[in-house]
Motif scaffolding. Structure first.
Motif, PDB file in Angstrom:
ATOM      1  N   ARG A  48      64.188 -38.983  43.157  1.00  0.00           N
ATOM      2  CA  ARG A  48      65.526 -40.093  43.593  1.00  0.00           C
ATOM      3  C   ARG A  48      66.236 -41.233  43.234  1.00  0.00           C
ATOM      4  O   ARG A  48      67.146 -41.470  42.886  1.00  0.00           O
ATOM      5  CB  ARG A  48      65.045 -40.684  44.923  1.00  0.00           C
ATOM      6  CG  ARG A  48      65.914 -41.171  46.399  1.00  0.00           C
ATOM      7  CD  ARG A  48      66.640 -39.931  46.424  1.00  0.00           C
ATOM      8  NE  ARG A  48      65.995 -38.728  47.085  1.00  0.00           N
ATOM      9  CZ  ARG A  48      66.462 -37.211  47.353  1.00  0.00           C
ATOM     10  NH1 ARG A  48      66.863 -36.916  46.488  1.00  0.00           N
ATOM     11  NH2 ARG A  48      66.204 -37.327  47.558  1.00  0.00           N
ATOM     12  N   ASP A  49      64.929 -41.942  42.165  1.00  0.00           N
ATOM     13  CA  ASP A  49      66.085 -43.009  41.220  1.00  0.00           C
ATOM     14  C   ASP A  49      67.031 -42.435  40.474  1.00  0.00           C
ATOM     15  O   ASP A  49      68.063 -42.748  40.532  1.00  0.00           O
ATOM     16  CB  ASP A  49      65.254 -44.015  40.800  1.00  0.00           C
ATOM     17  CG  ASP A  49      64.102 -44.109  41.373  1.00  0.00           C
ATOM     18  OD1 ASP A  49      64.475 -44.824  42.695  1.00  0.00           O
ATOM     19  OD2 ASP A  49      62.998 -44.761  40.674  1.00  0.00           O
ATOM     20  N   ASN A  51      68.818 -39.119  40.612  1.00  0.00           N
ATOM     21  CA  ASN A  51      69.620 -38.703  41.932  1.00  0.00           C
ATOM     22  C   ASN A  51      68.788 -38.417  43.255  1.00  0.00           C
ATOM     23  O   ASN A  51      68.109 -37.697  43.195  1.00  0.00           O
ATOM     24  CB  ASN A  51      69.786 -36.764  41.062  1.00  0.00           C
ATOM     25  CG  ASN A  51      70.500 -36.438  41.642  1.00  0.00           C
ATOM     26  OD1 ASN A  51      71.071 -35.988  42.775  1.00  0.00           O
ATOM     27  ND2 ASN A  51      71.534 -35.510  41.206  1.00  0.00           N
ATOM     28  N   LYS A  52      69.739 -39.059  43.705  1.00  0.00           N
ATOM     29  CA  LYS A  52      69.955 -38.873  45.325  1.00  0.00           C
ATOM     30  C   LYS A  52      70.751 -37.764  46.079  1.00  0.00           C
ATOM     31  O   LYS A  52      70.091 -37.639  47.762  1.00  0.00           O
ATOM     32  CB  LYS A  52      70.370 -40.123  45.895  1.00  0.00           C
ATOM     33  CG  LYS A  52      71.754 -40.421  45.882  1.00  0.00           C
ATOM     34  CD  LYS A  52      72.790 -41.090  46.452  1.00  0.00           C
ATOM     35  CE  LYS A  52      74.564 -40.755  46.280  1.00  0.00           C
ATOM     36  NZ  LYS A  52      75.272 -42.212  46.890  1.00  0.00           N
ATOM     37  N   TYR A  53      70.180 -36.644  45.225  1.00  0.00           N
ATOM     38  CA  TYR A  53      71.236 -35.135  45.532  1.00  0.00           C
ATOM     39  C   TYR A  53      69.998 -34.128  45.897  1.00  0.00           C
ATOM     40  O   TYR A  53      70.079 -32.596  46.678  1.00  0.00           O
ATOM     41  CB  TYR A  53      72.457 -34.658  45.629  1.00  0.00           C
ATOM     42  CG  TYR A  53      74.085 -35.591  46.291  1.00  0.00           C
ATOM     43  CD1 TYR A  53      73.902 -36.679  47.359  1.00  0.00           C
ATOM     44  CD2 TYR A  53      74.492 -36.280  44.761  1.00  0.00           C
ATOM     45  CE1 TYR A  53      75.177 -37.044  47.727  1.00  0.00           C
ATOM     46  CE2 TYR A  53      75.255 -37.534  44.969  1.00  0.00           C
ATOM     47  CZ  TYR A  53      75.651 -38.132  46.710  1.00  0.00           C
ATOM     48  OH  TYR A  53      76.254 -38.943  46.879  1.00  0.00           O
ATOM     49  N   PRO A  73      70.430 -41.232  52.584  1.00  0.00           N
ATOM     50  CA  PRO A  73      70.950 -40.820  50.986  1.00  0.00           C
ATOM     51  C   PRO A  73      71.926 -41.832  50.963  1.00  0.00           C
ATOM     52  O   PRO A  73      72.080 -41.962  49.054  1.00  0.00           O
ATOM     53  CB  PRO A  73      70.817 -39.537  50.839  1.00  0.00           C
ATOM     54  CG  PRO A  73      70.670 -39.093  52.060  1.00  0.00           C
ATOM     55  CD  PRO A  73      70.274 -39.717  53.264  1.00  0.00           C
TER      56      PRO A  73
END
Length: 75
Positions: A48-49, A51-53, A73
């Protein structure tokens, strides 16, 4: 073409490999259509750090209300 969703389980990898995995998914255009799964919340947070998608799933044996974390997000 086939309506399938690629699913990858993150297991037996090093934290240092996570950025590499994210880069490959982005280069191949899978960041919005794949699912990464793990029993390690730390691995998923690291993804998540970067790539938030990317869609994530967390495998657990049990979960308490205090362990449930929801975050937008877009934040």
């Amino acid at each position: 073409k086939y309506g399938c969703v690629p699913v990858m389980e993150l297991k037996n990898i090093k934290f240092s490999d996570i950025k590499n995995i994210v880069n490959i998914l982005e280069e191949q255009g899978f960041e919005n259509s794949c699912i990464l799964s793990s029993q390690s919340f730390g691995f998923l947070n690291k993804v998540r750090d970067f790539n938030k998608y990317i869609h994530l799933t967390y495998y657990v044996n049990s979960l308490t209300d205090s362990e449930l974390i929801t975050k937008d997000p877009e934040e």
